[in-house]
Structure formats: structure tokens, C-alpha cells
Design a protein around this motif. Structure first.
Motif, mmCIF file in Angstrom:
data_model
loop_
_atom_site.group_PDB
_atom_site.id
_atom_site.type_symbol
_atom_site.label_atom_id
_atom_site.label_comp_id
_atom_site.label_asym_id
_atom_site.label_seq_id
_atom_site.Cartn_x
_atom_site.Cartn_y
_atom_site.Cartn_z
ATOM 1 N N LEU A 126 13.194 -22.899 -29.332
ATOM 2 C CA LEU A 126 12.814 -23.375 -28.006
ATOM 3 C C LEU A 126 12.075 -24.711 -28.049
ATOM 4 C CD1 LEU A 126 11.743 -20.066 -26.239
ATOM 5 C CD2 LEU A 126 13.768 -21.469 -25.759
ATOM 6 N N SER A 127 11.441 -25.021 -29.162
ATOM 7 C CA SER A 127 10.725 -26.289 -29.261
ATOM 8 C C SER A 127 11.672 -27.483 -29.189
ATOM 9 C CB SER A 127 9.892 -26.345 -30.543
ATOM 10 O OG SER A 127 10.722 -26.471 -31.680
ATOM 11 N N ASP A 128 12.967 -27.247 -29.432
ATOM 12 C CA ASP A 128 13.949 -28.336 -29.400
ATOM 13 C C ASP A 128 15.192 -27.948 -28.596
ATOM 14 O OD1 ASP A 128 14.631 -30.967 -30.139
ATOM 15 O OD2 ASP A 128 15.856 -30.245 -31.792
ATOM 16 N N ALA A 129 15.052 -26.989 -27.701
ATOM 17 C CA ALA A 129 16.207 -26.489 -26.939
ATOM 18 C C ALA A 129 16.709 -27.535 -25.947
ATOM 19 C CB ALA A 129 15.844 -25.209 -26.198
ATOM 20 N N TYR A 130 18.011 -27.715 -25.912
ATOM 21 C CA TYR A 130 18.658 -28.642 -24.993
ATOM 22 C C TYR A 130 18.681 -28.053 -23.585
ATOM 23 C CZ TYR A 130 22.253 -31.750 -23.138
ATOM 24 O OH TYR A 130 22.945 -32.644 -22.381
ATOM 25 N N ASN A 131 18.308 -28.839 -22.601
ATOM 26 C CA ASN A 131 18.330 -28.466 -21.177
ATOM 27 C C ASN A 131 17.327 -27.385 -20.785
ATOM 28 O OD1 ASN A 131 20.107 -30.376 -20.195
ATOM 29 N ND2 ASN A 131 21.901 -29.111 -20.548
ATOM 30 N N LEU A 132 16.341 -27.126 -21.588
ATOM 31 C CA LEU A 132 15.301 -26.164 -21.228
ATOM 32 C C LEU A 132 14.587 -26.663 -19.971
ATOM 33 C CD1 LEU A 132 13.827 -23.560 -22.067
ATOM 34 C CD2 LEU A 132 12.250 -24.991 -23.367
#
Length: 70
Positions: free
Chosen positions: A20-26
Motif C-alpha cells: 500500500l505504501s506504493d499502490a497505484y491509484n490508491l
């Protein structure tokens, strides 16, 4: 191998945090198809089991829920 050893030593919760620290489109609106239905909502993250969490029409659902009721 890094993720496998991390998973074995610390479990999924740590992998989830790293992902989640680098999730796309979060936090952004996403669209996907599910059984001939197009779902559009805000990508809120993953739950502790790895299910996607979507906010849709002011309801928060995850992929473990019955998404037919979206």
C-alpha cells in the motif's frame, strides 16, 4: 525472495503495508468489470486478507463481500 521471507516471518499484514505504501491509484476512482457489471468507485486499499476495498455510493465494500449488491 524478499517478499516470501517477509511473508513467512511477519505475515501478510506487513506485505500489505509495504504494498500500500506504493499502490497505484490508491484513493482515486477506479473502474473494473465484474460479471458483466462495470464497477466504479474509490480504491480505498486492501483489507488484512488481501481483498480490495472500494468505496462506492458512500458504502465501503471489499471483494470478499457479495459484489453483486454493489
Amino acid at each position: 525472495m524478499l517478499f516470501r521471507s517477509n511473508w513467512l516471518n511477519f505475515g501478510f499484514v506487513n506485505i500489505r503495508k509495504l504494498w500500500l505504501s506504493d499502490a497505484y491509484n490508491l484513493g482515486k476512482i477506479i473502474e473494473f468489470n465484474l460479471k458483466n457489471n462495470q464497477i466504479k468507485g474509490t480504491f480505498e486499499g486492501l483489507d488484512n486478507s488481501g481483498n480490495i476495498i472500494i468505496k462506492y455510493n458512500n458504502n465501503v465494500k471489499n471483494s470478499h463481500d457479495n459484489l453483486d449488491n454493489f
